[in-house]
Design a protein around this motif. Structure first.
Motif, PDB file in Angstrom:
ATOM      1  N   GLY A 272       0.808  -1.204   0.000  1.00  0.00           N
ATOM      2  CA  GLY A 272       0.000   0.000   0.000  1.00  0.00           C
ATOM      3  C   GLY A 272       0.848   1.262   0.000  1.00  0.00           C
ATOM      4  O   GLY A 272       2.028   1.248   0.360  1.00  0.00           O
ATOM      5  N   ALA A 273       0.214   2.365  -0.388  1.00  0.00           N
ATOM      6  CA  ALA A 273       0.943   3.622  -0.541  1.00  0.00           C
ATOM      7  C   ALA A 273       1.468   4.150   0.784  1.00  0.00           C
ATOM      8  O   ALA A 273       2.605   4.616   0.872  1.00  0.00           O
ATOM      9  N   VAL A 274       0.651   4.099   1.831  1.00  0.00           N
ATOM     10  CA  VAL A 274       1.044   4.713   3.103  1.00  0.00           C
ATOM     11  C   VAL A 274       2.242   4.002   3.707  1.00  0.00           C
ATOM     12  O   VAL A 274       3.237   4.634   4.093  1.00  0.00           O
ATOM     13  N   ARG A 275       2.180   2.683   3.796  1.00  0.00           N
ATOM     14  CA  ARG A 275       3.298   1.933   4.383  1.00  0.00           C
ATOM     15  C   ARG A 275       4.553   2.071   3.529  1.00  0.00           C
ATOM     16  O   ARG A 275       5.673   2.159   4.056  1.00  0.00           O
ATOM     17  N   THR A 276       4.367   2.098   2.225  1.00  0.00           N
ATOM     18  CA  THR A 276       5.524   2.249   1.335  1.00  0.00           C
ATOM     19  C   THR A 276       6.208   3.581   1.559  1.00  0.00           C
ATOM     20  O   THR A 276       7.444   3.661   1.663  1.00  0.00           O
ATOM     21  N   VAL A 277       5.422   4.663   1.635  1.00  0.00           N
ATOM     22  CA  VAL A 277       6.016   5.986   1.806  1.00  0.00           C
ATOM     23  C   VAL A 277       6.625   6.140   3.201  1.00  0.00           C
ATOM     24  O   VAL A 277       7.687   6.758   3.346  1.00  0.00           O
ATOM     25  N   ARG A 278       5.995   5.584   4.216  1.00  0.00           N
ATOM     26  CA  ARG A 278       6.586   5.674   5.557  1.00  0.00           C
ATOM     27  C   ARG A 278       7.926   4.949   5.618  1.00  0.00           C
ATOM     28  O   ARG A 278       8.902   5.463   6.176  1.00  0.00           O
ATOM     29  N   LEU A 370      13.477  17.499   6.279  1.00  0.00           N
ATOM     30  CA  LEU A 370      12.320  17.447   5.392  1.00  0.00           C
ATOM     31  C   LEU A 370      11.913  16.005   5.091  1.00  0.00           C
ATOM     32  O   LEU A 370      10.723  15.716   4.919  1.00  0.00           O
ATOM     33  N   ALA A 371      12.890  15.106   5.033  1.00  0.00           N
ATOM     34  CA  ALA A 371      12.563  13.699   4.802  1.00  0.00           C
ATOM     35  C   ALA A 371      11.719  13.123   5.929  1.00  0.00           C
ATOM     36  O   ALA A 371      10.947  12.176   5.710  1.00  0.00           O
ATOM     37  N   CYS A 372      11.835  13.693   7.129  1.00  0.00           N
ATOM     38  CA  CYS A 372      10.970  13.256   8.239  1.00  0.00           C
ATOM     39  C   CYS A 372       9.500  13.482   7.910  1.00  0.00           C
ATOM     40  O   CYS A 372       8.626  12.769   8.428  1.00  0.00           O
ATOM     41  N   GLY A 373       9.226  14.482   7.066  1.00  0.00           N
ATOM     42  CA  GLY A 373       7.847  14.732   6.677  1.00  0.00           C
ATOM     43  C   GLY A 373       7.237  13.571   5.913  1.00  0.00           C
ATOM     44  O   GLY A 373       6.015  13.368   5.953  1.00  0.00           O
ATOM     45  N   LEU A 374       8.053  12.779   5.218  1.00  0.00           N
ATOM     46  CA  LEU A 374       7.538  11.611   4.507  1.00  0.00           C
ATOM     47  C   LEU A 374       6.996  10.584   5.492  1.00  0.00           C
ATOM     48  O   LEU A 374       6.015   9.893   5.209  1.00  0.00           O
ATOM     49  N   VAL A 375       7.646  10.480   6.639  1.00  0.00           N
ATOM     50  CA  VAL A 375       7.199   9.533   7.659  1.00  0.00           C
ATOM     51  C   VAL A 375       5.964  10.059   8.373  1.00  0.00           C
ATOM     52  O   VAL A 375       4.971   9.346   8.559  1.00  0.00           O
ATOM     53  N   GLY A 376       5.996  11.334   8.752  1.00  0.00           N
ATOM     54  CA  GLY A 376       4.925  11.888   9.572  1.00  0.00           C
ATOM     55  C   GLY A 376       3.624  12.132   8.831  1.00  0.00           C
ATOM     56  O   GLY A 376       2.546  12.020   9.429  1.00  0.00           O
ATOM     57  N   GLY A 379       0.187   9.447   5.850  1.00  0.00           N
ATOM     58  CA  GLY A 379      -1.232   9.099   5.933  1.00  0.00           C
ATOM     59  C   GLY A 379      -2.112   9.853   4.961  1.00  0.00           C
ATOM     60  O   GLY A 379      -3.190   9.365   4.599  1.00  0.00           O
ATOM     61  N   VAL A 380      -1.683  11.047   4.514  1.00  0.00           N
ATOM     62  CA  VAL A 380      -2.516  11.804   3.577  1.00  0.00           C
ATOM     63  C   VAL A 380      -2.556  11.138   2.208  1.00  0.00           C
ATOM     64  O   VAL A 380      -3.380  11.507   1.369  1.00  0.00           O
ATOM     65  N   LEU A 381      -1.706  10.153   1.969  1.00  0.00           N
ATOM     66  CA  LEU A 381      -1.688   9.450   0.687  1.00  0.00           C
ATOM     67  C   LEU A 381      -2.571   8.210   0.691  1.00  0.00           C
ATOM     68  O   LEU A 381      -2.571   7.461  -0.286  1.00  0.00           O
ATOM     69  N   ARG A 382      -3.345   8.012   1.756  1.00  0.00           N
ATOM     70  CA  ARG A 382      -4.138   6.788   1.857  1.00  0.00           C
ATOM     71  C   ARG A 382      -5.092   6.609   0.689  1.00  0.00           C
ATOM     72  O   ARG A 382      -5.364   5.496   0.252  1.00  0.00           O
ATOM     73  N   ALA A 383      -5.580   7.731   0.140  1.00  0.00           N
ATOM     74  CA  ALA A 383      -6.523   7.637  -0.980  1.00  0.00           C
ATOM     75  C   ALA A 383      -5.899   7.029  -2.220  1.00  0.00           C
ATOM     76  O   ALA A 383      -6.605   6.556  -3.099  1.00  0.00           O
ATOM     77  N   GLY A 384      -4.593   7.017  -2.308  1.00  0.00           N
ATOM     78  CA  GLY A 384      -3.940   6.508  -3.511  1.00  0.00           C
ATOM     79  C   GLY A 384      -3.501   5.063  -3.431  1.00  0.00           C
ATOM     80  O   GLY A 384      -2.849   4.572  -4.336  1.00  0.00           O
ATOM     81  N   ASP A 385      -3.861   4.348  -2.365  1.00  0.00           N
ATOM     82  CA  ASP A 385      -3.359   2.996  -2.183  1.00  0.00           C
ATOM     83  C   ASP A 385      -3.678   2.056  -3.345  1.00  0.00           C
ATOM     84  O   ASP A 385      -2.883   1.219  -3.709  1.00  0.00           O
ATOM     85  N   ARG A 386      -4.852   2.198  -3.922  1.00  0.00           N
ATOM     86  CA  ARG A 386      -5.253   1.250  -4.957  1.00  0.00           C
ATOM     87  C   ARG A 386      -5.242   1.862  -6.342  1.00  0.00           C
ATOM     88  O   ARG A 386      -5.817   1.316  -7.274  1.00  0.00           O
ATOM     89  N   ASN A 387      -4.598   3.026  -6.492  1.00  0.00           N
ATOM     90  CA  ASN A 387      -4.609   3.717  -7.776  1.00  0.00           C
ATOM     91  C   ASN A 387      -3.370   3.373  -8.573  1.00  0.00           C
ATOM     92  O   ASN A 387      -2.444   2.729  -8.073  1.00  0.00           O
ATOM     93  N   ARG A 388      -3.317   3.863  -9.815  1.00  0.00           N
ATOM     94  CA  ARG A 388      -2.135   3.717 -10.662  1.00  0.00           C
ATOM     95  C   ARG A 388      -1.513   5.086 -10.773  1.00  0.00           C
ATOM     96  O   ARG A 388      -1.913   5.898 -11.590  1.00  0.00           O
ATOM     97  N   PRO A 389      -0.497   5.403  -9.963  1.00  0.00           N
ATOM     98  CA  PRO A 389      -0.030   6.770  -9.813  1.00  0.00           C
ATOM     99  C   PRO A 389       0.543   7.386 -11.062  1.00  0.00           C
ATOM    100  O   PRO A 389       0.264   8.525 -11.363  1.00  0.00           O
TER     101      PRO A 389
END
Length: 403
Positions: A272-278, A370-376, A379-389
């Motif tokens: 999923g997108a969120v776990r991948t980005v974190r 700034l890279a810490c922002g990717l971890v924190g 969650g705002v990317l949750r809507a993209g989990d099943r999309n084709r980015p």
């Protein structure tokens, strides 16, 4: 039946052709990035002046990219791409010819403008091929861009190690890449607009829904721009590495970016997108810490490699989330693109300005922060989990090329 088979072969051939164009585009970027220290020395620039100059490619791209749709509309997709990719490859010679700050800024502006227009044209054709194949290929195309950047940076590493003049190196590279790029364009799809089709709109204002998602993309693009343009300078000036080793650092960064992009779709499908980005954010932060705290070139090079691995898939996932974030997906995605391009515009100059006032170590401490922002904020990317980015991103960034 034979006509259907012929069309299928034509589309498959077009896929490989546009992939080759992506690789050529990336090779120009890699060729330039590894010779930034030579260009800085040739033009007698301070870190702050170099940072100012490195803002001009993104400025040129941001201003020129809206023109690409009109060019494709007027000349057709194949002819437009053929001309734009040739302008982009030939513009590689301009930065190394610049003897001072003013001429370097002008050369880099043209370099960025041609890069942006060619980028839009090749993405439009990639979207059309993907639509006709009815399966995702955009991730692979962007992976081919990274492979091209890797090849270009590897050749630049060899040239820097041999102490060759960047003017000669870039002239030869431009000649070879122009031939390859123009030749590949002969097999891309030849899309023509309908006679009554209006030229595409040029600009879209970012909606509020795109701001948080765009902020995540901002962090990733800032780290990418800083690493690509300043990694070689960092090793040379901060850790007293040789020119060849400094250039190899840029190659390592582009290598991890390429690997992550090629494997990215499978990882996102599984986690999923969120776990991948974190997870990616953790790798990027770790890379930033190694860069800042490392006292040996090998440690810093490992840090830059981890940085590339950590940020590679973030921006496509930001586009995917934007596509599901509000009632107007195209406008939201275009807004995220605007924010990320702004990050690419300011990152090189911000790193140079902060380095001028403090040091490059402090500059890359900002990148790690700034890279810490990717971890924190993943969650705002949750809507993209099943999309084709990649599909969403390219569809929003370029007009529909089909007649």
């Amino acid at each position: 039946m034979s006509a259907v088979v012929h069309r299928q072969r034509e589309v498959r051939r077009a896929r490989y052709a546009v992939a080759a164009v992506f690789a050529v585009h990336g090779a120009v970027t890699g060729s330039f990035a590894t010779r930034v220290p030579w260009i800085q020395e040739h033009a007698s620039l301070s870190p702050g002046q170099l940072g100012l100059a490195l803002a001009f490619p993104a400025l040129g791209a941001s201003l020129a990219m809206p023109l690409a749709g009109g060019i494709s509309h007027r000349f057709g997709a194949r002819n437009a791409l053929r001309g734009l990719i040739a302008l982009w490859t030939l513009s590689l010679v301009l930065p190394s010819l610049a003897p001072n700050l003013l001429t370097l800024c002008l050369g880099l502006f043209v370099y960025g403008a041609t890069a942006g227009m060619a980028d839009v044209a090749m993405n439009a054709l990639g979207v059309e091929v993907e639509s006709r194949l009815d399966r995702s290929i955009m991730s692979g195309l962007h992976g081919m861009w990274s492979v091209g950047a890797l090849v270009g940076s590897a050749a630049g590493t060899v040239a820097a190690h041999l102490g060759s003049d960047a003017r000669l190196h870039h002239a030869l590279a431009a000649a070879v890449l122009t031939v390859l790029g123009v030749a590949a364009c002969a097999w891309v799809l030849d899309l023509q607009p309908a006679e009554d089709e209006e030229p595409p709109p040029r600009f879209a204002l970012p909606p509020k829904s795109a701001l948080l998602i765009g902020a995540v993309g901002f962090c990733a693009v800032f780290a990418e721009g800083a690493s690509l343009d300043w990694s070689a300078v960092y090793l040379r000036d901060q850790l007293e590495a040789s020119a060849g080793l400094a250039a190899a650092c840029t190659t390592g960064f582009t290598l991890t970016m390429a690997v992550a992009r090629i494997a990215g779709d499978r990882v996102v499908d599984r986690f999923g997108a969120v776990r991948t980005v974190r997870t990616s954010g953790v790798l990027a932060v770790l890379g930033g810490l190694l860069i800042v705290l490392g006292s040996h070139p090998a440690v810093a090079m490992t840090g830059f490699a981890l940085m590339g691995l950590g940020i590679a898939v973030v921006v496509p996932l930001c586009f995917a989330a934007a596509g599901r974030s509000g009632p107007n997906p195209s406008q939201a995605i275009a807004g995220v693109a605007t924010i990320t391009y702004t990050s690419g515009l300011i990152a090189p100059s911000a790193i140079g300005g902060l380095a001028q006032a403090t040091s490059l170590v402090v500059s890359f401490a900002l990148v790690a922060l700034l890279a810490c922002g990717l971890v924190g904020f993943a969650g705002v990317l949750r809507a993209g989990d099943r999309n084709r980015p990649e599909v969403s991103a390219a569809s929003a960034a370029v007009p529909d090329p089909r007649p």
